[in-house]
Design an enzyme around this catalytic site. Structure first.
Site, PDB file in Angstrom:
ATOM      1  N   ARG A  60       0.825  -1.217   0.000  1.00 58.12           N
ATOM      2  CA  ARG A  60       0.000   0.000   0.000  1.00 58.12           C
ATOM      3  C   ARG A  60       0.862   1.271   0.000  1.00 58.12           C
ATOM      4  O   ARG A  60       0.555   2.241  -0.680  1.00 58.12           O
ATOM      5  CB  ARG A  60      -0.934  -0.013   1.225  1.00 58.12           C
ATOM      6  CG  ARG A  60      -2.080   0.972   1.131  1.00 58.12           C
ATOM      7  CD  ARG A  60      -3.069   0.818   2.286  1.00 58.12           C
ATOM      8  NE  ARG A  60      -3.545  -0.546   2.447  1.00 58.12           N
ATOM      9  CZ  ARG A  60      -4.516  -1.096   1.711  1.00 58.12           C
ATOM     10  NH1 ARG A  60      -5.114  -0.392   0.779  1.00 58.12           N
ATOM     11  NH2 ARG A  60      -4.891  -2.339   1.910  1.00 58.12           N
ATOM     12  N   LEU A  88      -5.801   4.465   0.327  1.00 60.36           N
ATOM     13  CA  LEU A  88      -4.420   4.937   0.229  1.00 60.36           C
ATOM     14  C   LEU A  88      -3.759   4.998   1.602  1.00 60.36           C
ATOM     15  O   LEU A  88      -4.433   5.127   2.627  1.00 60.36           O
ATOM     16  CB  LEU A  88      -4.391   6.313  -0.450  1.00 60.36           C
ATOM     17  CG  LEU A  88      -4.833   6.299  -1.915  1.00 60.36           C
ATOM     18  CD1 LEU A  88      -4.946   7.716  -2.459  1.00 60.36           C
ATOM     19  CD2 LEU A  88      -3.881   5.455  -2.782  1.00 60.36           C
ATOM     20  N   ASN A 102     -13.706  13.614   0.236  1.00 63.36           N
ATOM     21  CA  ASN A 102     -14.345  12.363  -0.177  1.00 63.36           C
ATOM     22  C   ASN A 102     -15.850  12.531  -0.058  1.00 63.36           C
ATOM     23  O   ASN A 102     -16.338  13.310   0.759  1.00 63.36           O
ATOM     24  CB  ASN A 102     -13.875  11.217   0.728  1.00 63.36           C
ATOM     25  CG  ASN A 102     -14.418   9.875   0.276  1.00 63.36           C
ATOM     26  OD1 ASN A 102     -14.476   9.583  -0.922  1.00 63.36           O
ATOM     27  ND2 ASN A 102     -14.836   9.053   1.221  1.00 63.36           N
ATOM     28  N   THR A 103     -16.571  11.794  -0.897  1.00 62.80           N
ATOM     29  CA  THR A 103     -18.021  11.686  -0.733  1.00 62.80           C
ATOM     30  C   THR A 103     -18.344  10.241  -0.417  1.00 62.80           C
ATOM     31  O   THR A 103     -17.790   9.323  -1.019  1.00 62.80           O
ATOM     32  CB  THR A 103     -18.786  12.168  -1.981  1.00 62.80           C
ATOM     33  OG1 THR A 103     -20.190  11.976  -1.753  1.00 62.80           O
ATOM     34  CG2 THR A 103     -18.393  11.420  -3.241  1.00 62.80           C
ATOM     35  N   HIS A 104     -19.241  10.066   0.542  1.00 64.71           N
ATOM     36  CA  HIS A 104     -19.543   8.711   1.022  1.00 64.71           C
ATOM     37  C   HIS A 104     -21.068   8.527   1.054  1.00 64.71           C
ATOM     38  O   HIS A 104     -21.784   9.409   1.532  1.00 64.71           O
ATOM     39  CB  HIS A 104     -18.952   8.525   2.423  1.00 64.71           C
ATOM     40  CG  HIS A 104     -19.200   7.162   2.965  1.00 64.71           C
ATOM     41  ND1 HIS A 104     -18.470   6.060   2.566  1.00 64.71           N
ATOM     42  CD2 HIS A 104     -20.116   6.702   3.855  1.00 64.71           C
ATOM     43  CE1 HIS A 104     -18.925   4.990   3.189  1.00 64.71           C
ATOM     44  NE2 HIS A 104     -19.931   5.345   3.981  1.00 64.71           N
ATOM     45  N   ASP A 140     -13.230   7.037   6.083  1.00 68.48           N
ATOM     46  CA  ASP A 140     -14.592   7.553   6.294  1.00 68.48           C
ATOM     47  C   ASP A 140     -14.785   8.172   7.682  1.00 68.48           C
ATOM     48  O   ASP A 140     -15.875   8.103   8.252  1.00 68.48           O
ATOM     49  CB  ASP A 140     -15.647   6.459   6.062  1.00 68.48           C
ATOM     50  CG  ASP A 140     -15.602   5.905   4.648  1.00 68.48           C
ATOM     51  OD1 ASP A 140     -15.238   6.658   3.730  1.00 68.48           O
ATOM     52  OD2 ASP A 140     -15.935   4.723   4.459  1.00 68.48           O
TER      53      ASP A 140
HETATM   54  C1  GRF Z   1     -20.423   7.195  -4.774  1.00 68.29           C
HETATM   55  O1  GRF Z   1     -21.604   6.755  -4.152  1.00 68.29           O
HETATM   56  C2  GRF Z   1     -19.399   7.549  -3.752  1.00 68.29           C
HETATM   57  O2  GRF Z   1     -19.930   8.081  -2.573  1.00 68.29           O
HETATM   58  C3  GRF Z   1     -18.789   6.213  -3.464  1.00 68.29           C
HETATM   59  O3  GRF Z   1     -18.661   5.624  -4.730  1.00 68.29           O
HETATM   60  C4  GRF Z   1     -19.720   6.086  -5.554  1.00 68.29           C
HETATM   61  C5  GRF Z   1     -19.102   6.547  -6.850  1.00 68.29           C
HETATM   62  O4  GRF Z   1     -20.040   6.561  -7.884  1.00 68.29           O
HETATM   63  N1  GRF Z   1     -17.558   6.357  -2.726  1.00 68.29           N
HETATM   64  P1  GRF Z   1     -19.635   6.710  -9.431  1.00 68.29           P
HETATM   65  O5  GRF Z   1     -18.647   5.617  -9.775  1.00 68.29           O
HETATM   66  O6  GRF Z   1     -19.032   8.071  -9.623  1.00 68.29           O
HETATM   67  O7  GRF Z   1     -20.934   6.569 -10.165  1.00 68.29           O
END
Ligand code: GRF
Length: 188
Positions: A60, A88, A102-104, A140
């Site tokens: 990693r 990472l 990041n989006t989760h 996260d």
């Molecule tokens: C999103 O739901 C994001 O939060 C998660 O992965 C997904 C990415 O979606 N970590 P896409 O591949 O851009 O459609």
């Protein structure tokens, strides 16, 4: 401010960022994926730092060093993860401390991890959502910048629920990135 996007999947979040008019300097992927085509069509440089090992064989830190070299070599200031499939190591968080977003697809701290949507459904929650946060070495778990709730509907499958969450992410993430970058530009 030079923004990099890290993606692995269908790239629909990346697509939304491009549509929102965010200036993206480079897209980094860890595997062949639709995000490559989307970026190329938009005239954005794509760098593939291919992950070739999994499980115990995966180094990693060495992989992370390659990603950091790709970012610093392109004078990137801010990194936005958009469904990047590789966790990472510490090197990137040292190089870009407080500058990785990041989006989760859950309301953190509920349901961290790769199976957030399945876990929320399995728990029977009635409301879930999405979270934009600053990414840290703890997956996260970094400081939360924005959240939006999404109702779980009767008959939802992981696919239908994830798609409804993603339609919210496509709005919330570009807007949050824009204000983060603007604020960073103003304060240095
Ligand atoms: C999103 O739901 C994001 O939060 C998660 O992965 C997904 C990415 O979606 N970590 P896409 O591949 O851009 O459609």
């Amino acid at each position: 401010m030079r923004l990099a996007v890290l993606a692995s999947g269908t790239g629909s979040i990346l697509h939304a960022m491009i549509d929102a008019g965010l200036h993206i300097a480079v897209v980094v992927v860890d595997r062949p994926c639709r995000a490559v085509e989307l970026a190329t069509e938009a005239g954005i440089e794509v760098v593939t730092v291919e992950r070739t090992e999994w499980g115990g064989a995966f180094d990693r830190d060495a992989y992370t060093a390659e990603v950091v070299a790709a970012l610093t070599g392109r004078e990137v200031d801010v990194v936005a993860m958009a469904g990047y499939g590789t966790v990472l190591g510490a090197g990137v968080f040292a190089a870009y401390e407080g500058r990785i977003l990041n989006t989760h697809p859950s309301l953190l701290p509920a349901f961290p991890g790769w199976h957030a949507v399945d876990d929320a459904l399995a728990h029977g929650v009635k409301v879930t959502g999405c979270t934009v946060h600053i990414a840290t070495i703890d997956v996260d778990a970094g400081p939360i910048l924005a959240q939006r709730a999404v109702d779980v509907l009767p008959g939802d499958t992981p696919e239908t629920l994830h798609e409804r969450i993603k339609s919210v992410e496509r709005d919330l993430y570009p807007a949050t990135i824009r204000s983060f970058v603007t604020q960073l530009g103003a304060t240095g």
